[in-house]
Each structure stands twice: as C-alpha cells, then as structure tokens.
Design a protein around this motif. Structure first.
Motif, PDB file in Angstrom:
ATOM      1  N   GLU A  20       0.832  -1.196   0.000  1.00 52.21           N
ATOM      2  CA  GLU A  20       0.000   0.000   0.000  1.00 52.21           C
ATOM      3  C   GLU A  20       0.873   1.255   0.000  1.00 52.21           C
ATOM      4  OE1 GLU A  20      -3.775   1.965   2.423  1.00 52.21           O
ATOM      5  OE2 GLU A  20      -2.918   0.042   3.046  1.00 52.21           O
ATOM      6  N   GLY A  21       0.560   2.177  -0.913  1.00 59.30           N
ATOM      7  CA  GLY A  21       1.292   3.432  -0.989  1.00 59.30           C
ATOM      8  C   GLY A  21       2.671   3.317  -1.606  1.00 59.30           C
ATOM      9  N   GLN A  22       2.956   2.170  -2.246  1.00 59.55           N
ATOM     10  CA  GLN A  22       4.280   1.944  -2.820  1.00 59.55           C
ATOM     11  C   GLN A  22       4.204   1.710  -4.325  1.00 59.55           C
ATOM     12  OE1 GLN A  22       5.591  -1.457  -0.451  1.00 59.55           O
ATOM     13  NE2 GLN A  22       6.818  -0.113   0.844  1.00 59.55           N
ATOM     14  N   GLY A  69       1.091  -0.121  -5.980  1.00 57.12           N
ATOM     15  CA  GLY A  69       0.390  -0.789  -4.898  1.00 57.12           C
ATOM     16  C   GLY A  69      -0.950  -0.141  -4.618  1.00 57.12           C
ATOM     17  N   ALA A  70      -1.657  -0.696  -3.660  1.00 55.93           N
ATOM     18  CA  ALA A  70      -2.975  -0.173  -3.294  1.00 55.93           C
ATOM     19  C   ALA A  70      -2.864   1.277  -2.837  1.00 55.93           C
ATOM     20  CB  ALA A  70      -3.567  -1.025  -2.173  1.00 55.93           C
ATOM     21  N   GLY A  71      -3.859   2.065  -3.231  1.00 54.36           N
ATOM     22  CA  GLY A  71      -3.923   3.451  -2.785  1.00 54.36           C
ATOM     23  C   GLY A  71      -3.114   4.427  -3.613  1.00 54.36           C
ATOM     24  N   VAL A  72      -2.403   3.939  -4.617  1.00 60.90           N
ATOM     25  CA  VAL A  72      -1.632   4.831  -5.486  1.00 60.90           C
ATOM     26  C   VAL A  72      -2.416   5.018  -6.775  1.00 60.90           C
ATOM     27  CG1 VAL A  72       0.554   5.226  -6.676  1.00 60.90           C
ATOM     28  CG2 VAL A  72       0.538   3.977  -4.507  1.00 60.90           C
ATOM     29  N   ASP A  73      -3.120   6.145  -6.875  1.00 60.41           N
ATOM     30  CA  ASP A  73      -3.980   6.367  -8.036  1.00 60.41           C
ATOM     31  C   ASP A  73      -3.475   7.474  -8.944  1.00 60.41           C
ATOM     32  OD1 ASP A  73      -4.447   8.530  -6.411  1.00 60.41           O
ATOM     33  OD2 ASP A  73      -6.595   8.157  -6.134  1.00 60.41           O
ATOM     34  N   ALA A 106       8.382   4.308  -1.844  1.00 67.03           N
ATOM     35  CA  ALA A 106       7.161   4.972  -1.380  1.00 67.03           C
ATOM     36  C   ALA A 106       6.703   5.976  -2.432  1.00 67.03           C
ATOM     37  CB  ALA A 106       7.425   5.684  -0.056  1.00 67.03           C
ATOM     38  N   ALA A 107       5.458   5.900  -2.820  1.00 63.48           N
ATOM     39  CA  ALA A 107       4.949   6.740  -3.899  1.00 63.48           C
ATOM     40  C   ALA A 107       5.072   8.224  -3.582  1.00 63.48           C
ATOM     41  CB  ALA A 107       3.490   6.386  -4.191  1.00 63.48           C
ATOM     42  N   ASP A 108       4.940   8.591  -2.301  1.00 62.82           N
ATOM     43  CA  ASP A 108       4.984  10.014  -1.968  1.00 62.82           C
ATOM     44  C   ASP A 108       6.384  10.607  -2.043  1.00 62.82           C
ATOM     45  OD1 ASP A 108       6.197   9.027   0.308  1.00 62.82           O
ATOM     46  OD2 ASP A 108       4.771   9.926   1.724  1.00 62.82           O
ATOM     47  N   ARG A 109       7.397   9.781  -2.332  1.00 57.28           N
ATOM     48  CA  ARG A 109       8.770  10.272  -2.541  1.00 57.28           C
ATOM     49  C   ARG A 109       9.100  10.436  -4.021  1.00 57.28           C
ATOM     50  NH1 ARG A 109      10.637  13.255   0.866  1.00 57.28           N
ATOM     51  NH2 ARG A 109       8.396  13.631   0.932  1.00 57.28           N
ATOM     52  N   LEU A 110       8.177  10.030  -4.897  1.00 58.29           N
ATOM     53  CA  LEU A 110       8.414  10.084  -6.335  1.00 58.29           C
ATOM     54  C   LEU A 110       7.880  11.375  -6.929  1.00 58.29           C
ATOM     55  CD1 LEU A 110       7.315   6.441  -7.244  1.00 58.29           C
ATOM     56  CD2 LEU A 110       9.663   7.299  -7.212  1.00 58.29           C
ATOM     57  N   VAL A 111       8.570  11.853  -7.964  1.00 58.68           N
ATOM     58  CA  VAL A 111       8.064  12.969  -8.760  1.00 58.68           C
ATOM     59  C   VAL A 111       8.091  12.554 -10.222  1.00 58.68           C
ATOM     60  CG1 VAL A 111       8.770  14.759  -7.140  1.00 58.68           C
ATOM     61  CG2 VAL A 111      10.357  14.042  -8.933  1.00 58.68           C
ATOM     62  N   ARG A 112       7.117  13.013 -10.978  1.00 50.99           N
ATOM     63  CA  ARG A 112       7.092  12.734 -12.408  1.00 50.99           C
ATOM     64  C   ARG A 112       8.175  13.559 -13.113  1.00 50.99           C
ATOM     65  NH1 ARG A 112       1.290  12.866 -12.194  1.00 50.99           N
ATOM     66  NH2 ARG A 112       0.372  10.815 -12.606  1.00 50.99           N
ATOM     67  N   ILE A 113       8.821  12.956 -14.089  1.00 48.01           N
ATOM     68  CA  ILE A 113       9.828  13.648 -14.887  1.00 48.01           C
ATOM     69  C   ILE A 113       9.129  14.302 -16.078  1.00 48.01           C
ATOM     70  CG2 ILE A 113      11.961  13.425 -16.215  1.00 48.01           C
ATOM     71  CD1 ILE A 113      12.488  10.797 -14.699  1.00 48.01           C
TER      72      ILE A 113
END
Length: 325
Positions: free
Chosen positions: A28-30, A74-78, A102-109
């Motif tokens: 979740e969140g990954q 993962g779950a919760g990453v929309d 963790a998805a909240d550490r990623l930024v789109r390029i």
C-alpha cells in the motif's frame, strides 16, 4: 531476479558487492520502479564507510537518487500508472535495477528532461535549490563563495546563483576544474592548491567579503570559510568530503563578526510532500529553460560502482556521474 549493489560491512570501495536480489512487490502506498539511470554522490560514500550510520544497520543498498519507469503500483496509489517516468531522492537504496519506493517520494519527470538528466540532478539540483532559495535566499548583489566548484552540486549552483544576480566565487584544485567551473556560472575560481583562498576572496571583493559561504568540504576549509564572511554573514556546512569539522567554541562566530552557521540536509528540506514537489518543480523549471545545464561527465555500469567510488573519492571526477543499471 534483479541485481543490486550491497554493503555488508563498512569500509572502502571494495566492500561494494554486486548481487542478485528480489525487489519484492509494492504494498500500500508503494510503487515498483525499474531504474534507467542512477546518480552517484559523495553521500553514498559516507553510508558505505560508516561515517553516516544506516538507521537499521547492515546490509544496505547505497545510492540516493535515480530515475526510472513505473512497473507496478500498490494499493492506494492512483496518481501514478505503469510506464510513467519518475525520479526520486532517498538517503540510500538506489544502487539496483529494480526497487520498491514509497509513492509520496516520487516525482514525475517532465518531457523536457531526460532520465539521465533527472538521475544526475535530483539530489544535487534540489540541494542547490534549498541552499540558494531557502537556507540563505540569494538575491541580486549578494556575493557567494562555494567550495568544490567543479563538483556536481557546484556546477548547478554556480549557474543558478548567477541567474539570481549574485557574484559567484568558487574554489577548485586544477586548471581543468577551474575552466569547468568558469563555464558554469562562476565569476571567479580560486585554485586552492596554489593560492590562499581567504586572501584571494579579500582581493576579489575589495575587502568586503561574502554574504554566504556554502561548504561541503569540511575539515580542510574550516575555519578559513568563516574568515571569508562579512559581519552577520552565513556559514552553510552541508557536507564533509575532507572529514568532519572539529568541535569549536560558538564564541568563534561572535569573534569573527556575529556570524550565522547552519548544518542543513536535503532530507529535512524535502520531508513534506509539498516541499519536495516545490523543490523538484523549481529545478525542472530552470533546467527546462536552459538556465541550468546538467553536465554528465562520467558514466559507469552499475557493476563497476567500486571504481566509480574510487574515482569520486580520489577527486578524479568532475561534474556529475551516473551509473547505468
């Protein structure tokens, strides 16, 4: 099976081992990311040597920045989907082919930035951003001293500081590095092997000295950096490539002109999601507009990372180095 570089015991570059690993599935969140390029930073050597202890002990996978493609969410990453190009900065964990992040550490390029550029500049470029815009807000008319001007952060910061209207002074240790720094925004570059950088700063500034000194060298440039500051100037120590600064009496700051001193880290300045996005977007903006160019001077296969560390610590590299997984 994926490949990763791991450290099982602290030491020199020889402790870096190239191994088979299972990256796992995202929870979740990954997000599971396949790396396309990985950045090399002096910070990585600190975790390898044990100068900076890993919070959960050994073994660790070093590496603080990378770019790649989303393989699975993962779950919760929309807000991310398979195939999205992403980049990130973390204290360690990037020296691998695939990784759960963790998805909240990623930024789109953005489309205007390549994967190699992103991997080469996220940690270094966002470091330049927080140093110039938040630790000490550089404005037109300020005079800046930056040590190790031909390094990865230095080449970005020199261009950005000049764009902000500052007079930018750097130090470097060879004619090649001086020429490189001069081509990347520095108005004056001092050969610290041949000149006393404190005296040269006095000459360049006509005795007025600097508003801020950005120092990632540490022991070798202290306390000389303090002597380059005008009264109420700021000393920013954000690294220690030559070794840690020895303990000193705080009264030294008053004796040298009521100086300010701080020891910031990128991870504090980007700990909140909104700060991470703002920092990355500011960096992407100046690169997209060619205010800042990111020069990748060395590329090594991920399996040859030990040689990359030897060259980095031996001051044989200039600008930015990336690892290709």
């Amino acid at each position: 099976m994926s490949k990763a570089v791991r450290v099982h015991t602290h030491g020199g570059p020889e402790v870096l081992t190239y191994e088979d690993v299972d990256p796992g599935r995202p929870g979740e969140g990954q997000v599971l990311v396949r790396h396309t390029a990985i950045g090399l930073n002096f910070l990585d050597t600190y975790y390898r040597s044990g100068l900076y202890p890993a919070p959960n002990g050994l073994p660790i996978v070093p590496g603080g920045e990378a770019a790649g493609v989303v393989l699975e969410t993962g779950a919760g990453v929309d807000w991310l989907r398979e195939g999205d190009r992403v980049a990130y900065v973390t204290p360690f964990g990037a020296y691998c082919q695939e990784r759960v992040v963790a998805a909240d550490r990623l930024v789109r390029i953005p489309a205007s930035v390549s994967d190699e550029q992103a991997a080469a500049m996220m940690l270094k470029g966002m470091t330049a951003e927080y140093l110039l815009r938040r630790t000490f807000e550089v404005k037109p008319g300020h005079t800046v001293l930056y040590h190790a001007a031909a390094g990865g952060v230095g080449l970005i910061l020199g261009q950005w500081a000049r764009h902000l209207g500052a007079t930018v002074i750097g130090t470097a240790g060879s004619a090649e590095k001086i020429a490189l720094a001069t081509a990347h925004g520095f108005d004056h570059v001092i050969n610290y092997r041949q000149q006393d950088f404190v005296e040269r700063v006095r000459e360049i500034t006509g005795g007025k000295l600097c508003d801020v000194v950005y120092d990632s060298v540490g022991k070798d440039t202290f306390p000389g950096s303090l002597d380059c500051l005008r009264p109420r100037g700021m000393f920013v120590s954000f690294g220690q490539s030559s070794g840690p600064i020895p303990p000193f009496n705080m009264a030294l700051l008053s004796q040298k002109g009521s100086l300010y001193a701080t020891r910031p880290t990128l991870f504090t300045y980007t700990s909140r999601r909104e700060d991470l996005e703002a920092s990355a977007n500011a960096l992407f903006d100046v690169v997209s507009r060619s205010v800042v160019t990111v020069q990748i001077n060395q590329r090594y296969p991920l399996g040859e990372v030990a040689q990359a560390h030897r060259d980095l610590e031996g001051r044989k590299t200039t600008g930015t180095t990336i690892l290709i997984p």
